[in-house]
Design a protein around this motif. Sequence first.
Motif, mmCIF file in Angstrom:
data_model
loop_
_atom_site.group_PDB
_atom_site.id
_atom_site.type_symbol
_atom_site.label_atom_id
_atom_site.label_comp_id
_atom_site.label_asym_id
_atom_site.label_seq_id
_atom_site.Cartn_x
_atom_site.Cartn_y
_atom_site.Cartn_z
ATOM 1 N N ASN A 154 0.827 -1.215 0.000
ATOM 2 C CA ASN A 154 0.000 0.000 0.000
ATOM 3 C C ASN A 154 0.860 1.263 0.000
ATOM 4 O OD1 ASN A 154 -2.341 -1.514 0.019
ATOM 5 N ND2 ASN A 154 -2.602 -1.413 2.234
ATOM 6 N N HIS A 155 1.925 1.272 0.786
ATOM 7 C CA HIS A 155 2.794 2.446 0.863
ATOM 8 C C HIS A 155 3.479 2.716 -0.477
ATOM 9 C CE1 HIS A 155 5.614 5.370 2.441
ATOM 10 N NE2 HIS A 155 6.625 4.647 1.977
ATOM 11 N N ARG A 156 4.052 1.667 -1.075
ATOM 12 C CA ARG A 156 4.768 1.856 -2.341
ATOM 13 C C ARG A 156 3.817 2.179 -3.483
ATOM 14 N NH1 ARG A 156 10.106 -0.086 -1.993
ATOM 15 N NH2 ARG A 156 10.324 0.679 -4.142
ATOM 16 N N LEU A 157 2.626 1.599 -3.474
ATOM 17 C CA LEU A 157 1.662 1.889 -4.533
ATOM 18 C C LEU A 157 1.189 3.337 -4.446
ATOM 19 C CD1 LEU A 157 0.034 0.787 -6.918
ATOM 20 C CD2 LEU A 157 -1.761 0.141 -5.298
ATOM 21 N N SER A 158 0.953 3.822 -3.249
ATOM 22 C CA SER A 158 0.533 5.220 -3.082
ATOM 23 C C SER A 158 1.607 6.166 -3.604
ATOM 24 C CB SER A 158 0.248 5.508 -1.610
ATOM 25 O OG SER A 158 -0.841 4.739 -1.154
ATOM 26 N N GLU A 159 2.862 5.863 -3.311
ATOM 27 C CA GLU A 159 3.962 6.689 -3.817
ATOM 28 C C GLU A 159 4.014 6.659 -5.339
ATOM 29 O OE1 GLU A 159 7.320 6.505 -0.234
ATOM 30 O OE2 GLU A 159 7.491 5.164 -1.982
ATOM 31 N N ALA A 160 3.833 5.476 -5.927
ATOM 32 C CA ALA A 160 3.905 5.347 -7.385
ATOM 33 C C ALA A 160 2.757 6.090 -8.060
ATOM 34 C CB ALA A 160 3.888 3.873 -7.776
ATOM 35 N N LEU A 161 1.552 5.975 -7.519
ATOM 36 C CA LEU A 161 0.402 6.651 -8.118
ATOM 37 C C LEU A 161 0.549 8.167 -8.053
ATOM 38 C CD1 LEU A 161 -2.557 4.439 -6.817
ATOM 39 C CD2 LEU A 161 -1.607 4.507 -9.126
ATOM 40 N N ALA A 162 1.206 8.658 -7.017
ATOM 41 C CA ALA A 162 1.392 10.106 -6.880
ATOM 42 C C ALA A 162 2.294 10.661 -7.970
ATOM 43 C CB ALA A 162 1.974 10.418 -5.504
ATOM 44 N N THR A 163 3.192 9.848 -8.498
ATOM 45 C CA THR A 163 4.125 10.320 -9.534
ATOM 46 C C THR A 163 3.603 10.092 -10.951
ATOM 47 O OG1 THR A 163 5.294 8.191 -9.595
ATOM 48 C CG2 THR A 163 6.064 9.844 -8.004
ATOM 49 N N LEU A 164 2.550 9.273 -11.096
ATOM 50 C CA LEU A 164 2.057 8.946 -12.440
ATOM 51 C C LEU A 164 1.092 10.001 -12.974
ATOM 52 C CD1 LEU A 164 1.399 5.080 -12.285
ATOM 53 C CD2 LEU A 164 3.197 6.291 -13.532
#
Length: 534
Positions: free
Chosen positions: A441-451
């Motif tokens: 969940n933490h890494r996915l949230s970070e990735a979605l914020a940059t996409l």
Amino acid sequence: MSQIGKPPCDNGVILYGGAAKPCARPSRHWTLVAAVLGSSLAFIDGTVVNVALPAIQRELGATTADAQWIMESYALFLASLLLVGGVLGDRFGRKRIFMLGTGLFTLASIGCSLSTAIAPLIAARAFQGVGAALLVPGSLALISATFPQSERGAAIGTWSGFTGITAAIGPVIGGFLVEHYSWNWAFLVNAPLGVILLVLCAFKVPESRGGEGSGAIDVMGAALATVGLAGVVFAFIEAPSRGWAATPVWMAAVMGVLAFLLFVRVEARSASPMLPLGLFRNRNFAGANVLTLLLYAALGGSLFFLPLNLIQVQGYGATAAGAALLPFIAIMFMLSRWAGGLVDRFGSKLPLVVGPVIAACGFAMFAVPSVASRYWTAFFPAICMLGVGMSITVAPLTATVMNAVGKELAGTASGVNNAVSRTASLLAIAVFGIVLTLTFNHRLSEALATLHAPTELVSSIMGQREKLAGMVVPEGYSDAMTSALKRAVGRSFVAGFRWVMLISAALALLSAISAGIFIQGKMPVRSATLGGPR
């Protein structure tokens, strides 16, 4: 694949079981065939289900917690009732209880195959676990009850050889059925074996019972063990989605802990406990079980998530994922006799330190691969390293448990160690799920914020977080955006998977340290009594 092959000390259950009853040689042969078929049912189911989980998750819309429950509902009842199953056989007849377990397991397997929703599938898996708790100890007890001591070694060799073959081909067959037909067939394959086994037992296998004084059933101990495990497992599986503050979660955790405390109290006062606590006063026995708890938690917990990684992230087919651990099984098969000789040369302590250290290196190597990694360069070396480490460990571990107590308690000691290994996997799958989910969940949230993806697309992805890598990326967006999202999901899962493997490596190292602290050096061939060497 969370439980690969035979747990530790299965051979001890056979070798040091009760005295055999006189019977004709053909009856012994048919009994051995029945024991092999019975063990094969449980081993096939234990290795096939993990390969089927991604397909189940996709077709039934299951979350990762649902997938955990599909595995855990079975393991819960098997681990908590395993010791009781052996006592029931002693009291009411080993053949009768074995057949009862076979019948229940077979019917539950059919129920699993007919399930069209998660809830009935989980319920059917729970009944499978109850059946397995009667079936597994019965298959071992039948051999010890039929074969005299002088012939049990050969019977163990035959039984081990065929169950090793089962462990090897089970995941491959299951993967083929899932990939080319349906996940339902992974469960239905048990049905014909179960029917054949029931007919064989009815006409060819002799009945046997325990001697005088056997057969006391620790109902309260079994109930408290089941409630304790169920409460703790429920809390760990449901906490990532509901939160620890949710009433069902914290109440389940409290209930589980209280049940465990009462379990210890009841077992300490029971005249016929399912878990004789006095065994743990022996330093070698206690050390062997601490090692088992830590190492098999690492093994069972990590290998539950490996097929999910291979299928959902790396893009393997179910057949290829099922075959991925064949080198592990082959190494353990080829090195088993050599590893047994290490005890005679060095004693148990050195192999029980070195083996888990090598296994820890194998777990750590699983943390290296990323998305789209090649099997032969990324996973194969880790699997081989893990296989070597476990091969060095298992035979000395069995010898330590067997040598720690007197001959009259060896069967009980081996049964306890067997149950500890299954309980370790049960708890680890639940705990590791939290680690993987939080990291994902933490890494996915970070990735979605940059996409900078559209709001509705982000909402759809975040709404499927409980499925982890099993989520489905919505259609209707550009290929570049879809590919980027799939990459983000895969990398997020791999990030969590790496933590699971590093924790597994740490547990394996701790098991080596526990062996160094508790296990004595070169031990005598057998200690005379429970109070042997300390």
